[in-house]
Design an enzyme around this catalytic site. Structure first.
Site, PDB file in Angstrom:
ATOM      1  CB  SER A 144       5.774   3.036   3.543  1.00 33.06           C
ATOM      2  OG  SER A 144       6.027   3.761   2.815  1.00 33.06           O
ATOM      3  CB  CYS A 201       5.221  -3.769  -1.234  1.00 33.38           C
ATOM      4  SG  CYS A 201       5.692  -2.449  -2.801  1.00 33.38           S
ATOM      5  NE  ARG A 219       4.442   4.210  -6.436  1.00 38.96           N
ATOM      6  CZ  ARG A 219       3.657   5.107  -5.191  1.00 38.96           C
ATOM      7  NH1 ARG A 219       2.969   4.508  -4.709  1.00 38.96           N
ATOM      8  NH2 ARG A 219       4.718   6.275  -4.611  1.00 38.96           N
ATOM      9  CD  GLU A 245       0.930  -9.461  -2.135  1.00 42.07           C
ATOM     10  OE1 GLU A 245       1.855  -9.740  -1.779  1.00 42.07           O
ATOM     11  OE2 GLU A 245       0.133  -8.376  -2.616  1.00 42.07           O
ATOM     12  NE  ARG A 256       7.883   5.130   1.165  1.00 47.37           N
ATOM     13  CZ  ARG A 256       6.669   6.203   0.504  1.00 47.37           C
ATOM     14  NH1 ARG A 256       7.012   8.100   1.110  1.00 47.37           N
ATOM     15  NH2 ARG A 256       5.716   6.093   0.437  1.00 47.37           N
ATOM     16  CG  HIS A 302       3.350  -6.670  -4.629  1.00 47.74           C
ATOM     17  ND1 HIS A 302       2.104  -6.624  -3.277  1.00 47.74           N
ATOM     18  CD2 HIS A 302       3.958  -5.438  -5.003  1.00 47.74           C
ATOM     19  CE1 HIS A 302       2.074  -4.754  -2.690  1.00 47.74           C
ATOM     20  NE2 HIS A 302       3.323  -4.632  -3.965  1.00 47.74           N
ATOM     21  N   GLY A 341       0.946  -1.038   0.046  1.00 44.46           N
ATOM     22  CA  GLY A 341      -0.011  -0.231   0.293  1.00 44.46           C
ATOM     23  C   GLY A 341       1.210   1.278   0.191  1.00 44.46           C
TER      24      GLY A 341
HETATM   25  N1  GLN Z   1       6.016   3.057  -2.698  1.00 45.69           N
HETATM   26  C1  GLN Z   1       5.122   2.733  -1.509  1.00 45.69           C
HETATM   27  C2  GLN Z   1       5.450   2.982  -0.808  1.00 45.69           C
HETATM   28  O1  GLN Z   1       6.962   2.913   0.212  1.00 45.69           O
HETATM   29  C3  GLN Z   1       4.862   0.632  -1.048  1.00 45.69           C
HETATM   30  C4  GLN Z   1       3.856   0.764  -3.065  1.00 45.69           C
HETATM   31  C5  GLN Z   1       3.553  -0.767  -2.703  1.00 45.69           C
HETATM   32  O2  GLN Z   1       3.714  -1.572  -1.687  1.00 45.69           O
HETATM   33  N2  GLN Z   1       3.198  -1.329  -3.449  1.00 45.69           N
HETATM   34  O3  GLN Z   1       4.927   2.738   0.106  1.00 45.69           O
END
Ligand code: GLN
Length: 196
Positions: A58, A85, A141, A178, A112, A176, A56
Site C-alpha cells: 500500500s 488487501c 500479509r 481474485e 496494516r 484475495h 500489493g
Molecule cells: N501488507 C500489504 C500492505 O499493507 C498488503 C499485502 C497485500 O496486498 N497482499 O500494503
C-alpha cells in the site's frame, strides 16, 4: 457500449483481477457485453464504470497513485471501487502508516499487516453475510479494519477484526478473492454497482 470495469494497474495483481471479473460476469449468466481493462491514468479511469484496487504494497501503491495524478480523481470517481488487501488500506479514512495517503472513500481505520510474522499468509473459511456457504479466503500479509464508522457495513470478520466491508457501492476485502475460483463477491459487487 456495454459495461467497462477497470483494474488499477500500477503495481501488480492485475491479470488475476481482470480474469476474476471476466469469470464472474460469465458465472452470473449475464449476456451484457462487459469489458475489463487496465487503468494506468486519468484518461483510462474516465472510461470505466467500476474499478478494482488490487493488492500489493500500500505504501508503494499510494506513492504511484500520487505520481500519476490519480489521488483526487480516485476520490471523485463516481463508480464503485472493489478493493483487496493493500487496496483496502488505500480506501480507508486512515491507517497506522503515515506513508499511505488514504483516499477516505470508506469510513474505517485500518491496521496494516495485522496478523504478525507467524500468520503472514493463511487461508480460512469465513462467513459472509448474505452467503449460504462460507467463502474460502486467502490472506497475504493482510490488514484488518479496527474501527468502522457510520455508513460502513461489516459483512465478514475474524478474531482480529473486520475483513470484508461495504459502503455504498464500495467493497473492501482483507483477502484475495481474485486468487480463488469463487465469483460470489465479484458478482455481489457488480450487482451493488447496478452493473449486473
Ligand atoms: N501488507 C500489504 C500492505 O499493507 C498488503 C499485502 C497485500 O496486498 N497482499 O500494503
Amino acid at each position: 457500449m456495454g459495461v467497462k470495469i477497470g483494474v488499477l494497474a500500477l503495481q501488480g495483481d492485475v491479470s488475476e483481477h481482470i480474469e476474476a471479473f471476466q469469470n464472474a460476469v460469465k458465472a452470473s449468466g449475464s449476456k451484457a457485453p462487459v469489458q475489463v481493462l487496465p487503468v494506468r491514468g486519468k484518461q483510462d479511469l474516465d472510461l470505466v464504470d467500476a474499478l478494482a484496487l488490487p493488492g500489493g504494497e500500500s505504501t508503494t501503491i499510494s506513492r504511484l497513485i500520487e505520481r500519476k495524478g490519480l489521488h483526487d480523481p480516485l476520490i471523485d470517481f463516481e463508480g464503485g471501487i472493489f478493493a483487496t488487501c493493500a487496496g483496502m488500506v488505500v480506501m480507508a479514512s486512515n491507517t497506522d502508516d503515515s506513508r499511505v495517503h488514504t483516499l477516505g472513500r470508506m469510513n474505517m481505520s485500518i491496521k496494516r499487516n495485522a496478523f504478525g510474522r507467524q500468520r503472514e499468509s493463511f487461508e480460512a473459511d469465513i462467513g459472509i453475510s448474505g452467503f449460504d456457504e462460507p467463502f474460502h479466503a486467502v490472506f497475504i500479509r493482510a490488514p484488518v479494519a479496527d474501527r468502522v464508522g457510520p455508513g460502513v457495513t461489516v459483512i465478514g470478520s475474524i478474531a482480529e477484526g473486520a475483513v470484508a466491508l461495504e459502503e455504498g457501492m464500495n467493497m473492501a476485502l482483507s483477502f484475495h478473492p481474485e486468487l480463488g475460483n469463487d465469483p460470489r463477491l465479484h458478482i455481489r459487487f457488480l450487482k451493488n454497482c447496478g452493473l449486473l
